[in-house]
Design a protein around this motif. Structure first.
Motif, short mmCIF file in Angstrom:
data_model
loop_
_atom_site.label_atom_id
_atom_site.label_comp_id
_atom_site.label_asym_id
_atom_site.label_seq_id
_atom_site.Cartn_x
_atom_site.Cartn_y
_atom_site.Cartn_z
N SER A 37 83.25 91.72 -65.37
CA SER A 37 84.20 90.77 -64.78
C SER A 37 85.12 91.40 -63.75
O SER A 37 85.58 90.70 -62.85
CB SER A 37 85.03 90.13 -65.89
OG SER A 37 84.22 89.36 -66.75
N SER A 111 81.10 88.36 -69.05
CA SER A 111 81.14 87.01 -68.48
C SER A 111 79.78 86.35 -68.49
O SER A 111 79.68 85.14 -68.25
CB SER A 111 81.71 87.04 -67.06
OG SER A 111 80.78 87.56 -66.13
N SER A 223 78.91 83.05 -64.46
CA SER A 223 79.44 84.40 -64.68
C SER A 223 80.23 84.84 -63.46
O SER A 223 80.09 84.29 -62.36
CB SER A 223 78.29 85.39 -64.94
OG SER A 223 77.61 85.67 -63.72
N VAL A 224 81.06 85.85 -63.65
CA VAL A 224 81.82 86.39 -62.52
C VAL A 224 80.86 87.02 -61.50
O VAL A 224 81.06 86.90 -60.29
CB VAL A 224 82.86 87.41 -63.00
CG1 VAL A 224 83.62 88.01 -61.82
CG2 VAL A 224 83.85 86.74 -63.96
N MET A 515 88.57 87.72 -69.94
CA MET A 515 87.78 87.62 -68.71
C MET A 515 88.68 87.37 -67.49
O MET A 515 88.56 88.08 -66.46
CB MET A 515 86.73 86.50 -68.83
CG MET A 515 86.02 86.18 -67.51
SD MET A 515 84.64 85.03 -67.69
CE MET A 515 85.44 83.59 -68.40
#
Length: 535
Positions: A37, A111, A223-224, A515
């Motif tokens: 992240s 993430s 997700s990041v 996160m």
């Protein structure tokens, strides 16, 4: 603009071709170790500038798996190749139990396998960071500017606190299940205020209850890595290598010159003309530091590692959110929505505290510990995790050997501080009041566990039931005392051209899931580097 499937395929092909062309390069301006992240943010922000050559290394593999993209399948990643599979040492305060400390080992890191909750941390967390660092760039007002910049908020309007158009799509859980809405009603019945979002105003005061903010769009996880890094992977200045285990830092005097990596079983050395950024998480960042000669002298000496820089705090101050499952049986089976975690509550057991110390997370299926499962788990039920937002117990990470394949020793010391047991008892007491409130009577038949136990039996239940929220942090903390590892600019003390950007730099664990704070840490690291190198 609508992105078509053919557009997505064309871009994926461009990414594949570009990355294949990059794979033999060994010279870069910046090397970012870890595509979680924070690392995904650092690499993407630096790669915004075409003249800057960026390498992003990830020990795990591809994130192209149904268990990554489908929100309901996140538990299927635990114990697989997408999980580091860390285990804490047996702990006398948990009746000798060893508890899993799962951590993402995949593009996107945590993430890509977490429950997708976006939790910014409390105002007092960030003000504490700023005080420890001696730098107002870490305070709540400054961090709020970062959150507004990065968010693409799809919820009730709050222009003073929420942003739009940024890379981070965030929205309240869509069509929350009855269990989640009942939790809010129960909270109100106990005098706990409810909010449109667990972020914003709720995290500036005593806390409250709210439907979770999640990283889910059109039914798919975000997700990041996918939000920040993947859109830039067709650029010739960004190289992403998976299956790359960082073993050690390389040096030119006291300057970090690059990293040694084990790739496909073979050693490879990459060189950084400017800096190396460690974003390997709260276990592997201190591991690489110590195995590279940066850490406590006594710990390095045990393994015959030459000391390059004595830093007593490397591997110390380990913190994590601990929680205890309380379970109720449904009258009728219920659907699981949005990955199963749709509502949360933060509250103070004592109004004099600077932040909520109770962190309750609702999950729409029964989740007992193995030890407490013998009490009887309903076939259909739900769990409220009574968590400690700011436990006082502190753990330590130790080396088992000097090499990359030597596992870390995680001495988590969960519940070792006596105040944590008192806080756990208070948190579970409130959790049971919530779950047994009239708001749930139409949904549940009874409380399955823990039930109305005496003090000794309840303490035994808690020691047998304690689990982690998977928020390991604080093992290379930012600050100015002798136990600090990095300064306010995330530079490792006594070492040039090396910074850390991940949860390990937190002076204390933030209130809630980690996160979102890691994204902020990544943004701060990128801002600092861009300012230093005028990019």
């Amino acid at each position: 603009m609508t992105i078509t499937i053919s557009d997505e395929r064309a871009f994926a092909q461009a990414v594949q071709a570009n990355q294949a062309a990059r794979c033999r390069q060994t010279e870069f301006d910046f090397i970012v170790c870890g595509a979680g992240s924070a690392g995904s943010v650092v690499a993407a922000r630096l790669a915004e500038h075409p003249e800057v050559r960026v390498l992003l290394l990830e020990a795990g593999g591809s994130d192209e798996a149904a268990s990554v993209t489908e929100p309901a399948l996140w538990p299927h990643n635990l114990g697989t190749e997408r999980d580091w599979g860390f285990m804490a040492e047996p702990n006398e305060f948990l009746n000798g139990r060893s508890i899993p400390m799962n951590m993402g080992k995949v593009l996107g890191g945590g993430s890509s396998i977490n429950v997708m909750v976006w939790a910014r941390g409390h105002r007092s967390d960030w003000d504490y960071f700023a005080a420890e660092a001696g730098d107002d760039a870490w305070n709540y007002a400054s961090v709020l500017d970062i959150y507004r910049r990065v968010e693409d908020w799809h919820g009730p309007a709050d222009p003073a606190r929420r942003g739009e158009g940024g890379p981070v799509y965030v929205a309240p859980a869509r069509d929350p299940q009855p269990t989640a809405t009942a939790m809010l009603e129960a909270a109100r019945s106990l005098g706990v205020p409810t909010f449109d979002s667990p972020n914003g105003a709720m995290m500036e005061g005593d806390g409250g209850a709210a439907i979770n903010d999640l990283r889910i769009r059109d039914g798919k996880r975000l997700s990041v890595f996918r939000s920040y890094t993947y859109p830039r992977m067709a650029q010739p200045n960004l190289t992403v290598i998976t299956g790359a285990l960082v073993s050690k830092l390389t040096f030119d005097g006291n300057r970090v010159a690059g990293v040694d990596v084990i790739l496909d079983g073979q050693p490879v050395r990459f060189h950084a003309a400017r800096e190396v950024v460690l974003s390997l998480g709260a276990v592997n960042t201190p591991k690489v530091l110590m195995q590279s000669g940066i850490g406590p002298e006594d710990e390095l000496a045990r393994h015959g590692i030459k000391v390059r820089q004595h830093l007593a705090g490397v591997g110390r101050n380990h913190q994590d959110h601990v929680s205890f499952g309380c379970i109720w049986e449904y009258r009728e089976p219920q659907q699981v929505g949005n990955g199963g975690s749709e509502a949360t509550l933060y509250w103070k057991s004592n109004p004099t505290l600077d932040a909520p110390d109770m962190l309750h997370c609702q999950v729409e299926f029964p989740v007992p510990s193995a030890e407490n499962a013998a009490r009887g788990v309903p076939a259909h039920g739900w769990t409220m995790f009574a968590g400690l937002a700011h436990p006082k117990s502190r753990g330590r990470l130790l080396l088992s050997g000097p090499d990359a394949d030597d596992a870390m020793i995680i001495r988590a010391n969960t519940l070792s501080h006596p105040d944590d047991m008192a806080s756990a008892l208070a948190s579970v007491r409130m959790c049971r009041e919530l779950g047994n409130a009239s708001a749930f009577r139409h949904l549940v038949t009874h409380e399955s566990m823990p039930g109305n136990l005496g003090l000794e039996d309840m303490q035994r239940y808690l020691r047998n039931g304690a689990v982690t929220y998977w928020h390991q942090s604080c093992t290379a903390k930012m600050g100015r005392d002798t136990m600090s590892v990095v300064n306010g600019d995330l530079e490792v003390y006594g070492v040039r051209n090396l910074r850390i950007a991940d949860s390990s730099i937190m002076p204390r664990i933030t209130t809630g899931n980690t996160m979102a704070p890691c994204v902020v840490i990544g943004e701060r690291a990128a801002d600092i580097l861009k300012a230093k190198y005028h990019i």
